[in-house]
Scaffold this active site. Sequence first.
Site, PDB file in Angstrom:
ATOM      1  N   HIS A 143       0.835  -1.204   0.000  1.00  0.00           N
ATOM      2  CA  HIS A 143       0.000   0.000   0.000  1.00  0.00           C
ATOM      3  C   HIS A 143       0.871   1.256   0.000  1.00  0.00           C
ATOM      4  O   HIS A 143       1.935   1.274   0.616  1.00  0.00           O
ATOM      5  CB  HIS A 143      -0.922   0.004   1.216  1.00  0.00           C
ATOM      6  CG  HIS A 143      -2.088  -0.929   1.069  1.00  0.00           C
ATOM      7  ND1 HIS A 143      -1.945  -2.297   1.143  1.00  0.00           N
ATOM      8  CD2 HIS A 143      -3.401  -0.690   0.829  1.00  0.00           C
ATOM      9  CE1 HIS A 143      -3.123  -2.863   0.966  1.00  0.00           C
ATOM     10  NE2 HIS A 143      -4.018  -1.919   0.766  1.00  0.00           N
ATOM     11  N   PRO A 144       0.417   2.294  -0.671  1.00  0.00           N
ATOM     12  CA  PRO A 144       1.206   3.538  -0.742  1.00  0.00           C
ATOM     13  C   PRO A 144       1.036   4.373   0.513  1.00  0.00           C
ATOM     14  O   PRO A 144       0.058   4.235   1.254  1.00  0.00           O
ATOM     15  CB  PRO A 144       0.592   4.257  -1.943  1.00  0.00           C
ATOM     16  CG  PRO A 144      -0.845   3.825  -1.926  1.00  0.00           C
ATOM     17  CD  PRO A 144      -0.825   2.386  -1.471  1.00  0.00           C
ATOM     18  N   SER A 167      -6.398   3.320  -5.722  1.00  0.00           N
ATOM     19  CA  SER A 167      -5.785   4.142  -4.673  1.00  0.00           C
ATOM     20  C   SER A 167      -5.830   5.623  -5.030  1.00  0.00           C
ATOM     21  O   SER A 167      -6.081   6.482  -4.177  1.00  0.00           O
ATOM     22  CB  SER A 167      -4.344   3.716  -4.427  1.00  0.00           C
ATOM     23  OG  SER A 167      -4.286   2.520  -3.694  1.00  0.00           O
ATOM     24  N   ALA A 177      -8.036   7.199  -6.908  1.00  0.00           N
ATOM     25  CA  ALA A 177      -9.401   7.696  -6.752  1.00  0.00           C
ATOM     26  C   ALA A 177      -9.756   7.864  -5.283  1.00  0.00           C
ATOM     27  O   ALA A 177     -10.412   8.840  -4.886  1.00  0.00           O
ATOM     28  CB  ALA A 177     -10.391   6.751  -7.426  1.00  0.00           C
ATOM     29  N   GLU A 178      -9.319   6.929  -4.451  1.00  0.00           N
ATOM     30  CA  GLU A 178      -9.643   6.987  -3.021  1.00  0.00           C
ATOM     31  C   GLU A 178      -8.932   8.148  -2.341  1.00  0.00           C
ATOM     32  O   GLU A 178      -9.530   8.869  -1.536  1.00  0.00           O
ATOM     33  CB  GLU A 178      -9.282   5.648  -2.371  1.00  0.00           C
ATOM     34  CG  GLU A 178     -10.223   4.515  -2.794  1.00  0.00           C
ATOM     35  CD  GLU A 178      -9.613   3.132  -2.663  1.00  0.00           C
ATOM     36  OE1 GLU A 178     -10.297   2.146  -3.024  1.00  0.00           O
ATOM     37  OE2 GLU A 178      -8.452   3.022  -2.209  1.00  0.00           O
ATOM     38  N   GLN A 179      -7.663   8.356  -2.659  1.00  0.00           N
ATOM     39  CA  GLN A 179      -6.940   9.483  -2.054  1.00  0.00           C
ATOM     40  C   GLN A 179      -7.475  10.818  -2.574  1.00  0.00           C
ATOM     41  O   GLN A 179      -7.630  11.782  -1.808  1.00  0.00           O
ATOM     42  CB  GLN A 179      -5.439   9.353  -2.330  1.00  0.00           C
ATOM     43  CG  GLN A 179      -4.778   8.193  -1.595  1.00  0.00           C
ATOM     44  CD  GLN A 179      -3.286   8.385  -1.440  1.00  0.00           C
ATOM     45  OE1 GLN A 179      -2.770   9.503  -1.417  1.00  0.00           O
ATOM     46  NE2 GLN A 179      -2.568   7.284  -1.322  1.00  0.00           N
TER      47      GLN A 179
END
Length: 295
Positions: free
Chosen positions: A70-71, A87, A89-91
């Site tokens: 995970h970033p 990720s 889109a979520e961030q």
Amino acid sequence: MSSILIADLNACSRDDFVAALGNVFEYSPWIAEQATLARPFDGVQQLFDAMKTVVDQAAPELRLALIKGHPDLANKAQRAAGLTAESSAEQNGAGLDRLSDAEFEAFERVNSAYRTKFGIPYIVCARRHTRNSILRDFEHRLPNDTATEVQNSIDEIYRIAALRVAELVVSEDRLDVFGRLSTHVLDAHSGRPAAGVAIELVELSDLGISRVVTRTITNADGRTDQPLIHHRPVPIGCYELTFSVGPYFAGRQVATSNPPFLDQIPLRFSVSEPESHLHVPLLVTPWSYATYRGS
């Protein structure tokens, strides 16, 4: 991501199953691959439980690799190198691509402190949080021991994956991962719903610029055509809901002072349960107003 029926997931080849669900867990298609052994699934809950079981029973080194895949949140270098579409889109949805300088410095500081102490990235389901609440969660978790944070990381990964599955798989049953924020304006002066009241919902920020979540107008029932937030978690954080009641009463030729005693009514409130239904109504006259926590 295009949606897929649970029946099609039950009937498709293993390769197609992995292609459809391989990104549910970040850079870990092995989870989807092993979950195929549990087919057929009665619904999306059983599917998700099977994927969680794969993770729960995995060797410690695989679970650690899952965490490390995970970033970091709001990391400019990682964003430049390329996040997964999910990720990113979520961030972005949490506003982590639009941080103020002060917010970016705060994220850099806590990311570094967390990695230094635990040797893993800080993981949180960003869609359940605002920028403020993510920073508060960082500070809350930093005093923990490594074993606790490894488990916290897995729990947050499950929340991330559950939201991805819920939006990807079509089934008669549903995962309980979405919340709702709604409002209703009652004109207590005339004893009827207040139609045509302009409303603005703003997410408040301690270190950055507060951002507008939505602007809308009440309908004939005094409600909005759609909830203010729906079909997603209602992010933990502080908000301001502003009702433009001055123009509403003026448009109905209600006698008021000049300028009106009540013009813009701001209500500040907090969200702590992202999957719940929070209702914030307004009962208003030209001279008074009231609200309460509804559901």
